[in-house]
Scaffold this active site. Structure first.
Site, PDB file in Angstrom:
ATOM      1  N   GLY A  57      27.087  19.869  -6.965  1.00  0.00           N
ATOM      2  CA  GLY A  57      28.283  20.140  -7.752  1.00  0.00           C
ATOM      3  C   GLY A  57      28.092  21.346  -8.642  1.00  0.00           C
ATOM      4  O   GLY A  57      26.961  21.789  -8.875  1.00  0.00           O
ATOM      5  N   TYR A  85      22.683  19.125  -7.626  1.00  0.00           N
ATOM      6  CA  TYR A  85      23.158  18.519  -8.875  1.00  0.00           C
ATOM      7  C   TYR A  85      22.821  17.034  -8.899  1.00  0.00           C
ATOM      8  O   TYR A  85      22.509  16.478  -9.953  1.00  0.00           O
ATOM      9  CB  TYR A  85      24.669  18.726  -9.024  1.00  0.00           C
ATOM     10  CG  TYR A  85      25.233  18.111 -10.290  1.00  0.00           C
ATOM     11  CD1 TYR A  85      25.249  18.834 -11.471  1.00  0.00           C
ATOM     12  CD2 TYR A  85      25.738  16.814 -10.296  1.00  0.00           C
ATOM     13  CE1 TYR A  85      25.752  18.270 -12.644  1.00  0.00           C
ATOM     14  CE2 TYR A  85      26.244  16.244 -11.458  1.00  0.00           C
ATOM     15  CZ  TYR A  85      26.241  16.982 -12.634  1.00  0.00           C
ATOM     16  OH  TYR A  85      26.739  16.418 -13.789  1.00  0.00           O
ATOM     17  N   SER A 228      52.811  15.933  19.158  1.00  0.00           N
ATOM     18  CA  SER A 228      52.863  17.392  19.236  1.00  0.00           C
ATOM     19  C   SER A 228      52.194  17.914  20.491  1.00  0.00           C
ATOM     20  O   SER A 228      52.418  19.053  20.890  1.00  0.00           O
ATOM     21  CB  SER A 228      52.175  18.002  18.012  1.00  0.00           C
ATOM     22  OG  SER A 228      50.765  17.778  18.058  1.00  0.00           O
ATOM     23  N   GLY A 229      51.345  17.090  21.102  1.00  0.00           N
ATOM     24  CA  GLY A 229      50.551  17.558  22.236  1.00  0.00           C
ATOM     25  C   GLY A 229      49.169  18.010  21.826  1.00  0.00           C
ATOM     26  O   GLY A 229      48.329  18.309  22.672  1.00  0.00           O
ATOM     27  N   GLY A 230      48.905  18.040  20.499  1.00  0.00           N
ATOM     28  CA  GLY A 230      47.568  18.366  20.024  1.00  0.00           C
ATOM     29  C   GLY A 230      46.638  17.172  20.160  1.00  0.00           C
ATOM     30  O   GLY A 230      47.065  16.056  20.478  1.00  0.00           O
ATOM     31  N   VAL A 231      45.359  17.396  19.905  1.00  0.00           N
ATOM     32  CA  VAL A 231      44.358  16.347  20.102  1.00  0.00           C
ATOM     33  C   VAL A 231      44.617  15.152  19.191  1.00  0.00           C
ATOM     34  O   VAL A 231      44.574  14.002  19.634  1.00  0.00           O
ATOM     35  CB  VAL A 231      42.939  16.910  19.874  1.00  0.00           C
ATOM     36  CG1 VAL A 231      41.903  15.790  19.930  1.00  0.00           C
ATOM     37  CG2 VAL A 231      42.611  17.971  20.913  1.00  0.00           C
ATOM     38  N   ASP A 232      44.894  15.393  17.907  1.00  0.00           N
ATOM     39  CA  ASP A 232      45.032  14.294  16.952  1.00  0.00           C
ATOM     40  C   ASP A 232      46.192  13.365  17.311  1.00  0.00           C
ATOM     41  O   ASP A 232      46.033  12.145  17.375  1.00  0.00           O
ATOM     42  CB  ASP A 232      45.218  14.838  15.534  1.00  0.00           C
ATOM     43  CG  ASP A 232      44.071  15.726  15.096  1.00  0.00           C
ATOM     44  OD1 ASP A 232      42.975  15.594  15.661  1.00  0.00           O
ATOM     45  OD2 ASP A 232      44.276  16.556  14.193  1.00  0.00           O
ATOM     46  N   SER A 233      47.368  13.939  17.529  1.00  0.00           N
ATOM     47  CA  SER A 233      48.522  13.093  17.838  1.00  0.00           C
ATOM     48  C   SER A 233      48.381  12.456  19.211  1.00  0.00           C
ATOM     49  O   SER A 233      48.842  11.326  19.435  1.00  0.00           O
ATOM     50  CB  SER A 233      49.826  13.899  17.753  1.00  0.00           C
ATOM     51  OG  SER A 233      49.901  14.875  18.760  1.00  0.00           O
ATOM     52  N   SER A 234      47.730  13.140  20.153  1.00  0.00           N
ATOM     53  CA  SER A 234      47.554  12.584  21.499  1.00  0.00           C
ATOM     54  C   SER A 234      46.622  11.380  21.482  1.00  0.00           C
ATOM     55  O   SER A 234      46.906  10.339  22.094  1.00  0.00           O
ATOM     56  CB  SER A 234      47.000  13.651  22.447  1.00  0.00           C
ATOM     57  OG  SER A 234      47.891  14.732  22.575  1.00  0.00           O
ATOM     58  N   LYS A 374      37.149  15.462  13.015  1.00  0.00           N
ATOM     59  CA  LYS A 374      37.723  16.032  14.246  1.00  0.00           C
ATOM     60  C   LYS A 374      36.837  15.784  15.456  1.00  0.00           C
ATOM     61  O   LYS A 374      37.326  15.421  16.538  1.00  0.00           O
ATOM     62  CB  LYS A 374      37.940  17.537  14.060  1.00  0.00           C
ATOM     63  CG  LYS A 374      38.711  18.198  15.188  1.00  0.00           C
ATOM     64  CD  LYS A 374      40.180  17.897  15.067  1.00  0.00           C
ATOM     65  CE  LYS A 374      41.017  18.780  15.954  1.00  0.00           C
ATOM     66  NZ  LYS A 374      42.462  18.612  15.699  1.00  0.00           N
TER      67      LYS A 374
END
Length: 518
Positions: A57, A85, A228-234, A374
């Site tokens: 920190g 720290y 959306s077709g992206g990895v996360d939503s898929s 991710k």
């Protein structure tokens, strides 16, 4: 809350605290980051960690109001590791002493030499006599706490590695979580072994736990998922479908700003391959009409975000008994929402999401990926059987090609951009480079340039190729293509894409630039 043995990371505001969690997750260990303000005696009792790590920190423990963990951290009877720290606050609280820099500050690469042996903590260390580490400290420990021994020293950190083996308290002045400490992974492995972790945090186990949790949370209600077709939503959609089947409906909003053939590929995979109920909302005319004449990048993003919410709400309202909205929220989003400081940060650019929808529509949120990074989402996608080519896709922004088209958006420019982007990605794949690159795309520039093709004069658009390497998208560097590759790609684009007569390559890093152009 996870049923796995848990490691608690107490955050004191380091810029690299997330890296600690990523390293531990890579070692199949479940951990959570919590800001020190939230870690009370009651929290510790409920969380029941098997071990605790105190992060680095920016503060100085010498200052009266400097951050502290609760005293009870040291009476839990579990191993504790202090980093930078975290080492200093441990020493200060347990009876040691910390002093201001006065010429002992260290920033950057340093080398630690062994001072004494500790077979468990330093297994695999000092095989070549010393270890490269990454230092970033102004203050320094001038006297270690009672019960501690010194295991490693550096020129400006005589207590670079210390430990109290009786209580399993350990502390280092350097940052083992960054890649500039090459043997940092081994150090963490040793600490986890001392703490008794068995490495049971796997995506196979998470998949089964997540499915059970979704079924319990949702019951017999219906869930809508913005796809959306992206990895996360898929991955979110496929995991939900495995858990609740026909109780899920996905809404895919096609705003006319997608890459070549993208809508067809997404619809085919989810409707045909997975047999998931899917509404393909082709609203391209609405979006492109509203964006006509808009050139300011923030106005583009806000217009797209507003229209997306309106369209999503329109289609979601047609789904009977919908009580939940599914989102692909990831763990970094959760961490940043309860940041160390809680203070305001500069808005670099607006983000396109469905923020505000749950309250507006009276829906409850279901976020099955909120514990994952991710790379873990990609691993879960493999577990769920998504095609490797889909899981490994480069990130694609919510506003799509709108922010790769600086200046006014027109259908002509979008058509040219799609074709040029398809050629660039095809080149990258043909040369076997796709998986080495974090993100690659073409931006069409708001200028026309003079060219010569055959015996004629041309006056067409210029474009910029962009390809970057990155770990998490927070920082990035340009990919070092060979001149042969760039020359071959430029020739293909100019020959195959009518409307472009000049090709450039963007070699800006992030920072100072961003990955996208707008």
């Amino acid at each position: 809350m996870s049923t796995h043995d848990r490691l608690l990371i107490i955050d004191f505001g380091s810029q690299v605290t997330q890296l600690i969690a990523r390293r531990l997750r890579e070692l199949n260990t479940y951990c959570e980051i919590h800001p020190y303000q939230n870690v009370t005696d009651a929290f510790l009792r409920d969380f029941a960690p098997r071990a605790v790590i105190l992060s680095g920190g920016p503060a100085s423990v010498i200052d009266e109001a400097s951050p502290r963990p609760p005293e009870s951290v040291f009476s839990l009877g579990v191993p504790v590791l202090g980093i930078c720290y975290g080492q200093q606050v441990m020493m200060q609280m347990l009876g040691g002493r910390v002093e201001r820099g006065h010429g002992t500050a260290e920033f950057g690469r340093a080398y630690v030499a062994p001072a004494a042996r500790h077979e468990a903590l330093l297994l695999g260390w000092f095989l070549d006599g010393r270890e490269q580490v990454w230092m970033s400290h102004g203050d320094h420990v001038s006297a270690i706490a009672p019960g501690f021994e010194v295991y490693g020293t550096s020129p400006n950190a005589p207590f670079a590695i210390t430990g109290d083996p009786a209580r399993h308290f350990y502390a280092v002045q350097f940052h083992p979580e960054v890649h500039h400490t090459p043997n940092g992974r081994t150090f963490f492995e040793n600490f986890l072994r001392i703490a008794g972790f068995t490495g049971d945090w796997t995506m196979g186990a998470y998949r089964e736990e997540a499915i059970a949790r979704i079924r319990e949370e949702v019951g017999d209600a219906h869930v809508i998922c913005g796809l959306s077709g992206g990895v996360d939503s898929s991955v979110t959609a496929v995991l939900l479908h495995e858990a609740i089947g026909d109780q899920l409906t996905c809404v895919f909003v096609d705003h006319g700003l997608l890459r070549q053939n993208e809508a067809e590929e997404v619809v085919a995979m989810f409707r045909d391959h997975y047999n998931i109920k899917l509404i393909h909302a082709d609203e391209s005319e609405l979006f492109l009409g509203e964006l006509e004449g808009v050139s300011d990048p923030e106005q583009k993003r806000k217009t797209i975000g507003r229209l997306f919410i309106d369209v999503f709400q329109k289609y979601a309202g047609r789904i009977e008994r919908a009580e939940f909205l599914a989102q692909g929220t990831l763990y970094p989003d959760v961490i940043e929402s309860v940041s160390f400081s809680g203070g305001p940060s500069v808005t670099i650019k607006s983000h396109h999401n469905v923020g505000g929808l749950p309250e507006k529509m009276g829906l409850k949120l279901v976020e099955p990926l909120r514990e994952l990074f991710k790379d873990e989402v990609r691993a879960l996608g493999h577990e769920l059987g998504l095609p490797a080519s889909f899981i490994g896709r480069h990130p694609f922004p919510g506003p799509g090609l709108a922010i790769r088209c600086p200046g006014e958006i027109t259908r002509e420019k979008l058509d040219i951009l799609r074709k040029a982007d398809a050629v660039f990605i095809d080149q990258i794949r043909k040369h076997g480079l796709y998986d080495e690159i974090w993100q690659a795309f073409v931006a069409i520039l708001p200028v026309r340039t003079v060219g010569v093709m055959g015996d004629g004069r041309t006056y067409d658009f210029a474009c910029a190729l962009r390809a970057v390497t990155s770990v998490d998208g927070m920082t990035a560097d340009y990919y070092p293509f060979s001149h042969e590759f760039l020359g071959e790609t430029a020739t293909r684009i100019i020959n195959e894409v009518q409307g472009i007569n000049r090709v450039t390559y963007d070699i800006t890093s992030k920072p100072p630039g961003t990955i996208e152009w707008e």
